[in-house]
Design a protein around this motif. Structure first.
Motif, short mmCIF file in Angstrom:
data_model
loop_
_atom_site.label_atom_id
_atom_site.label_comp_id
_atom_site.label_asym_id
_atom_site.label_seq_id
_atom_site.Cartn_x
_atom_site.Cartn_y
_atom_site.Cartn_z
N TYR A 202 82.01 63.28 92.70
CA TYR A 202 81.31 64.56 92.90
C TYR A 202 80.26 64.44 94.00
N ILE A 203 79.46 63.39 93.96
CA ILE A 203 78.39 63.22 94.94
C ILE A 203 78.97 63.04 96.35
N LYS A 204 80.13 62.36 96.43
CA LYS A 204 80.77 62.17 97.73
C LYS A 204 81.01 63.49 98.44
N GLY A 205 81.34 64.53 97.69
CA GLY A 205 81.63 65.82 98.30
C GLY A 205 80.49 66.82 98.22
N ASP A 206 79.32 66.38 97.80
CA ASP A 206 78.19 67.28 97.60
C ASP A 206 77.22 67.16 98.78
N ASN A 207 77.05 68.25 99.54
CA ASN A 207 76.16 68.21 100.70
C ASN A 207 74.72 68.59 100.36
N GLU A 208 74.44 68.68 99.05
CA GLU A 208 73.08 69.04 98.62
C GLU A 208 72.27 67.82 98.19
N VAL A 209 72.91 66.65 98.13
CA VAL A 209 72.20 65.43 97.75
C VAL A 209 72.66 64.27 98.63
N GLU A 210 71.81 63.27 98.73
CA GLU A 210 72.17 61.98 99.31
C GLU A 210 71.80 60.92 98.29
N GLY A 211 72.64 59.90 98.18
CA GLY A 211 72.35 58.89 97.18
C GLY A 211 72.87 57.52 97.56
N THR A 212 72.44 56.54 96.80
CA THR A 212 72.93 55.18 96.96
C THR A 212 72.88 54.49 95.61
N THR A 213 73.70 53.46 95.45
CA THR A 213 73.69 52.66 94.23
C THR A 213 72.95 51.36 94.50
N ILE A 214 72.03 51.02 93.63
CA ILE A 214 71.30 49.77 93.69
C ILE A 214 71.80 48.88 92.56
N ALA A 215 72.53 47.83 92.91
CA ALA A 215 73.02 46.90 91.90
C ALA A 215 71.88 45.96 91.49
N THR A 216 71.84 45.60 90.22
CA THR A 216 70.77 44.75 89.70
C THR A 216 71.35 43.67 88.79
N VAL A 217 70.65 42.54 88.76
CA VAL A 217 70.89 41.52 87.73
C VAL A 217 69.54 41.16 87.13
N GLY A 218 69.55 40.80 85.85
CA GLY A 218 68.29 40.48 85.19
C GLY A 218 68.47 40.36 83.70
N GLU A 219 67.41 40.69 82.96
CA GLU A 219 67.44 40.51 81.51
C GLU A 219 68.47 41.38 80.82
N LYS A 220 68.93 42.44 81.51
CA LYS A 220 69.95 43.32 80.96
C LYS A 220 71.33 43.03 81.54
N GLY A 221 71.48 41.89 82.22
CA GLY A 221 72.78 41.52 82.77
C GLY A 221 73.01 42.10 84.15
N TYR A 222 74.28 42.31 84.48
CA TYR A 222 74.70 42.80 85.80
C TYR A 222 75.01 44.28 85.69
N ASP A 223 74.20 45.11 86.33
CA ASP A 223 74.42 46.55 86.27
C ASP A 223 73.80 47.17 87.52
N GLY A 224 73.30 48.37 87.42
CA GLY A 224 72.71 49.02 88.57
C GLY A 224 72.46 50.50 88.28
N PHE A 225 71.73 51.14 89.22
CA PHE A 225 71.43 52.55 89.03
C PHE A 225 71.70 53.31 90.32
N LEU A 226 71.99 54.58 90.17
CA LEU A 226 72.20 55.48 91.30
C LEU A 226 70.90 56.19 91.60
N TYR A 227 70.50 56.18 92.87
CA TYR A 227 69.26 56.84 93.31
C TYR A 227 69.67 57.97 94.25
N ALA A 228 69.38 59.19 93.88
CA ALA A 228 69.77 60.34 94.67
C ALA A 228 68.56 61.22 94.98
N VAL A 229 68.61 61.86 96.12
CA VAL A 229 67.55 62.78 96.54
C VAL A 229 68.18 64.14 96.83
N LYS A 230 67.57 65.19 96.29
CA LYS A 230 68.05 66.54 96.55
C LYS A 230 67.57 66.99 97.92
N LEU A 231 68.49 67.44 98.75
CA LEU A 231 68.15 67.84 100.12
C LEU A 231 67.63 69.26 100.19
#
Length: 231
Positions: A202-231
């Motif tokens: 959905y985000i790939k085709g949405d021209n109202e937001v820009e985003g990126t995924t930040i992968a993380t490792v730590g006490e919760k294992g290997y995961d990550g979060f999506l950070y998006a900004v509304k344009l």
């Protein structure tokens, strides 16, 4: 695509390394906070699943709220209120977090934790399916931040509602979108993984937001979060 294999680390790491690294950095950068320690202890004592955000991500949310001057926040997925308190401690006394929780038991525990942390006056807990409750929230374009950390199957619906509610240049964060790298493996599928994939498509085709995924490792294992900004 650029070949980055030459930069691949030769020595592999595992959960013990990630956990140790988190603990080390947190020992310098995260001040002791009995309110937050109590949240996880109470959650464990009451049988809540250990799925709250990591200490480092909690601190990140706190810093993000401070850096963008957030006063109005949407949160989807309260659990015992750990991430809620991290954010509530950063908003002013006239700020407000509306947090959505499916389970009444979890909501009751969270409210008690908010009282103990002296942030209840900043937090409103809405109990029930967030997919039904979010569309009823007024204030299009008036919220500064949305943090989504609930059932992944409904990520897309939560994201659409968050986009409606946050202001221009407002931030939307969706947690647990890497899932040990399984989201990127086509042959692996479950409801949570498919929920993340629908959101990314959905985000790939949405021209109202820009985003990126930040992968993380730590006490919760290997995961990550999506950070998006509304344009």
């Amino acid at each position: 695509m650029v070949d980055l294999t030459q930069y691949k680390q030769k020595d592999t790491t595992d959960y013990d390394d990630w956990f140790r690294s988190d603990q080390y950095h947190n020992s310098f950068l995260v001040k002791p906070d009995p309110d937050l320690d109590r949240v996880n202890q109470v959650g464990a004592q009451n049988g809540l699943p250990p799925i709250a955000v990591s200490t480092a991500l909690g601190k990140f949310l706190n810093l993000l709220v401070t850096s963008i001057g957030a006063k109005k926040i949407i949160e989807v997925g309260t659990l015992a209120g750990y991430s809620t308190i991290w954010m509530a401690k950063a908003i002013p006394d006239d700020g407000k977090i509306i947090t959505f929780e499916l389970e009444e038991k979890h909501a009751e525990i969270a409210r008690d934790n908010f009282v103990m942390a002296n942030v209840l006056h900043k937090v409103k807990v809405v109990v029930g399916p967030a997919a039904e409750s979010l569309p009823k929230i007024d204030g299009d374009g008036t919220f500064d931040l949305a943090f989504i950390d609930a059932d992944k199957e409904n990520n897309l619906e939560y994201f659409k509602q968050a986009k409606r509610l946050v202001r221009t240049k407002g931030v939307i964060i969706v947690d647990n979108v890497v899932r040990n790298g399984r989201v990127a493996v086509p042959d692996i599928s479950d409801n949570s993984i498919e929920g993340v994939r629908r959101l990314l498509e959905y985000i790939k085709g949405d021209n109202e937001v820009e985003g990126t995924t930040i992968a993380t490792v730590g006490e919760k294992g290997y995961d990550g979060f999506l950070y998006a900004v509304k344009l």
